[in-house]
Design an enzyme around this catalytic site. Structure first.
Site, PDB file in Angstrom:
ATOM      1  N   LYS A 117       0.860  -1.177   0.000  1.00 16.02           N
ATOM      2  CA  LYS A 117       0.000   0.000   0.000  1.00 16.02           C
ATOM      3  C   LYS A 117       0.903   1.236   0.000  1.00 16.02           C
ATOM      4  O   LYS A 117       1.900   1.273   0.742  1.00 16.02           O
ATOM      5  CB  LYS A 117      -0.890   0.011   1.248  1.00 16.02           C
ATOM      6  N   LYS A 173     -12.576  -8.446  -8.338  1.00 16.74           N
ATOM      7  CA  LYS A 173     -13.102  -8.722  -6.988  1.00 16.74           C
ATOM      8  C   LYS A 173     -14.605  -8.833  -7.097  1.00 16.74           C
ATOM      9  O   LYS A 173     -15.290  -7.842  -7.392  1.00 16.74           O
ATOM     10  CB  LYS A 173     -12.798  -7.560  -6.040  1.00 16.74           C
TER      11      LYS A 173
HETATM   12 MG    MG Z   1      -6.814  -2.065  -4.410  1.00 23.33          MG
END
Ligand code: MG
Length: 378
Positions: free
Chosen positions: A174, A273
């Site tokens: 991240k 997703k």
């Molecule tokens: Mg992502």
């Protein structure tokens, strides 16, 4: 502009009768607290959905996060949508089927949970797995570890080294403005050039020019969602001017939004997703769209428990998922998963192939981690 792809139709098993829908809130302590721009998660609380009928049952998982941020839907809101919008549609005299659920654009994660449970319930009597239904041939999926924003570069490099030692084939870090190139450089230096390394900015850069050009020198697998979901011009500029793949996550909330972004050349990879897309069936359609256009897909995850992970792995087994994604073994997240744990084998996870999802929650683990239950009946 590329030609539009005809909608894909999967032949689903027969509709089923459902008498009740149980909503089970489960809170699982995370082995490694997970920090993103949206906050720090110490526990992963999910909603499990158990649909029960006279001849079958099925499980689904709602992987909405506790706060709005990644998505416009939080766990409490998704829970209410499952209870008040979707569950009442299932219970009663009429047989129901996953492909007849209404679209509910405000509640993709609630919808995905119900769809997952119905697919499981429809498939179980047939003996076929979700993987088989999707025509996904891969029996395993390569595993990746995601490293949060917590800690400095040295601590991050330590975590990266440990994940590689544990067997992970891909690391995703991240990042956010000001905490990007240094962190990625520290990881790259520690793990070497053989490990796939990706970065996920969760839409935090203000413009294409704000994304450091040095990122192109780190041989990243992809840069995920560098700009805001709707900044298609900025994403197009990055896609055009940079050598790193620009992967769409938050932008791709449906086949239609993904298609609009790809039509605008605003990205050249897509994170797949099912939760973000309202379910596995929409994920399948997005897979077909991308595959038809030669856009590589990256299987995504949302720190699901074993129920959601089983569905995510069936999606990851699709042939267009050519890049290693987010999915990790159970023990990277939880000391105790709700299902039999998913384990790493030579850097890969086995895609379940039993009837339906191929997993069932363990009663003792559920009992230990359930924080609330509700039941919707006809
Ligand atoms: Mg992502």
């Amino acid at each position: 502009m590329n030609a539009r792809t005809a909608p894909t139709v999967i032949e689903l098993p027969a509709p089923v009768a459902i008498d009740r829908v149980e909503l089970i809130r489960v809170r699982l302590p995370l082995v490694i607290p997970f920090e993103t721009i949206h906050g720090i998660l110490e526990n992963r609380e999910v909603l499990l959905v158990h649909v029960v009928g006279p001849h079958t049952e099925g499980w689904g998982e709602c992987s909405a996060l506790p706060t709005i941020g990644y998505a416009r839907e939080d766990l409490d809101g998704a829970h209410r949508a499952v209870r008040d919008v979707f569950a009442p549609l299932l219970v009663g005299d009429t047989d129901v089927a996953a492909d007849r659920l209404p679209d509910e654009p405000r509640h993709p994660m609630a919808r995905a949970a119900i769809e997952m449970a119905l697919l499981d319930a429809q498939l179980r009597p047939t003996g076929f797995s979700l993987r088989t239904l999707l025509g996904a041939d891969a029996e395993t999926a390569p595993a990746g570890a995601t490293l949060g924003l917590g800690g400095g570069s040295a601590a991050l490099a330590d975590q990266a080294e440990q994940a590689v030692a544990d067997g992970y084939l891909r690391l995703k870090c991240k990042i956010e403005p000001g905490r990007d190139a240094d962190r990625l450089e520290a990881v790259r230096e520690r793990v070497g050039s053989d490990v796939e390394l990706a970065a996920d900015a969760n839409g935090t850069y203000a413009s294409a020019n704000a994304v450091p050009r040095v990122l192109d020198e780190l041989s990243l697998q992809c840069l995920e969602q560098p700009l805001a979901a709707d900044d298609l011009p900025g994403l197009a500029k990055l896609t055009r001017e940079r050598s790193t793949l620009v992967a769409l996550d938050e932008t791709a909330t449906s086949v239609a939004t993904a298609e609009a972004a790809l039509d605008a050349d605003s990205g050249n990879a897509v994170v797949l997703k099912a939760a973000r897309l309202g379910g596995v069936l929409e994920a399948y359609r997005l897979h077909d769209l991308c595959r038809g256009r030669g856009i590589p897909l990256i299987p995504g995850g949302l720190l699901e428990s074993g129920v959601g992970r089983a569905a995510a792995l069936a999606v990851a087994a699709l042939p267009g998922c050519t890049l290693t994604g987010d999915l990790a073994a159970s023990d990277r997240y939880f000391a105790e998963d709700v299902t039999e744990p998913f384990v790493l084998d030579d850097g890969h996870l086995r895609v379940p192939d039993g009837p339906g999802l191929g997993v069932t929650p363990r009663a003792d683990v559920l009992a230990a981690h359930t924080v609330a239950t509700e039941t919707v009946r006809a």
